[in-house]
Design a protein around this motif. Sequence first.
Motif, PDB file in Angstrom:
ATOM      1  N   GLY A   5      -5.617   1.515   2.337  1.00  9.82           N
ATOM      2  CA  GLY A   5      -4.216   1.825   2.058  1.00  9.82           C
ATOM      3  C   GLY A   5      -3.841   3.255   2.352  1.00  9.82           C
ATOM      4  O   GLY A   5      -2.701   3.662   2.142  1.00  9.82           O
ATOM      5  N   TYR A  40       0.817  -1.211   0.000  1.00 11.96           N
ATOM      6  CA  TYR A  40       0.000   0.000   0.000  1.00 11.96           C
ATOM      7  C   TYR A  40       0.857   1.270   0.000  1.00 11.96           C
ATOM      8  O   TYR A  40       0.346   2.353   0.277  1.00 11.96           O
ATOM      9  CB  TYR A  40      -0.920   0.025   1.226  1.00 11.96           C
ATOM     10  N   GLN A  79      -3.551  -3.367  -6.384  1.00 11.55           N
ATOM     11  CA  GLN A  79      -4.432  -2.914  -5.310  1.00 11.55           C
ATOM     12  C   GLN A  79      -5.791  -2.493  -5.869  1.00 11.55           C
ATOM     13  O   GLN A  79      -6.838  -2.791  -5.297  1.00 11.55           O
ATOM     14  CB  GLN A  79      -3.797  -1.750  -4.556  1.00 11.55           C
TER      15      GLN A  79
END
Length: 423
Positions: free
Chosen positions: A183, A156, A163
Amino acid sequence: MSHAISIHPAFRRPAVLALILALLAMLGVAVLAQVGGERGIAPVASTSDIQVSGIEVDVRADSGSEARAQAWEEAQRKAWEKLDGPQLSDSQIEGLVSAIVIERERLGPKRYIATLGVVFDRQRASRYLGSEGEAQRSAPMLLLPVTVSAGTQMVYERRNPWQRAWAEYQAGQSRIDYVRPTGAGGDSLLLTYGQTGRRSRTWWRNALDQFGAADVLIPIAKLRYTYPGGPIEGTFTARFGPDNTFLDEFDMTAASPAELPVMLERAVVRFDRIFELALADGKLRPDPTLNIGTPELDPALQRLLELGRALRAQEQAAAAASEPTAESGDAITAAPVRTPPPEGSVALYTVQVATPDAAAFDGAVSAVRGTPGVRSTGIRSTAIGGTSVMTVSYSGSIGQLAEALRARGFTVNQGSNALAISR
């Protein structure tokens, strides 16, 4: 009451003060840069509706709008067939559809080419599909999507396509209860690639408690760019738990960087299937060592423990009945009798061992095995440089086992049915 702050004469010069203030400002910017910036991607809201993706249609008609309407009806039929639903008319199927998701489309004057997704309302469709898809879901699983590319590992720390693929995945119909961090903020400092290599249950418990999860899933995407603008080769590995347990691996290839999001979307769907199969096989259970206060105990062993306690109570009652009683008027106070466990009464306990190196692991295992009263031991997980986990079969209570291990030179922390020991 006022307090005066004295400053050394050497720091009272304007140039020195300006330098100090500049350094403090730079330090503040550096700290904010660690958690600021464009980092977070909020996951989409999950729904329990039944979604069928990847339906390809190619329809010709007198006009583009007519071709699109016919293509949508065809997509609904194909999606219903994928669900193995019973034979229904087009109007009945249309009554079960709650949405059409356009993944890709091209509309011409008399032609419609698209890849569509069809979403069926679960309440209306369940009477035709029965209880399909209503199996028990997993415990909450923290998701750590790792991207490995160009020699770097990223989770992240910054926004990335892997992601985003997980954030945009509609996980409502999955049997896996994904906990997907955004994140943003401190997530990028707490959830890093280095966390996946830790074996300390304390570290993991602290991280999981932040997000209300019971265990962790680690989907790894290793991307190799063959040349600028060329194909991208992906190797995807599914891992699980604080011991980074391997589940499965597969390969995919994107023809160009423009096709990378599509490849990652397909990879997410395949990962979900891998995790569901692991759940069905009994592999995707939360590690009981992550919570030393409430460890899980096999029902058969629990019954043996209850039988041992019952036998102990009977022996104590028999011993109390055989003691001589005092005559009337004489008060005799008997000392408490500590009856040992019945012969053959054995309990199974979980023991977490701090093993900073291989020598410490070997020494700890040998010392535990040589402890008086220990019948047998088993190695549940080995973590050199972290915390290894053993199962110990011991003829006695957990308090007696703790005292026996202290006598062997260990520092012991006792839980309800588990111990954590170290040298």
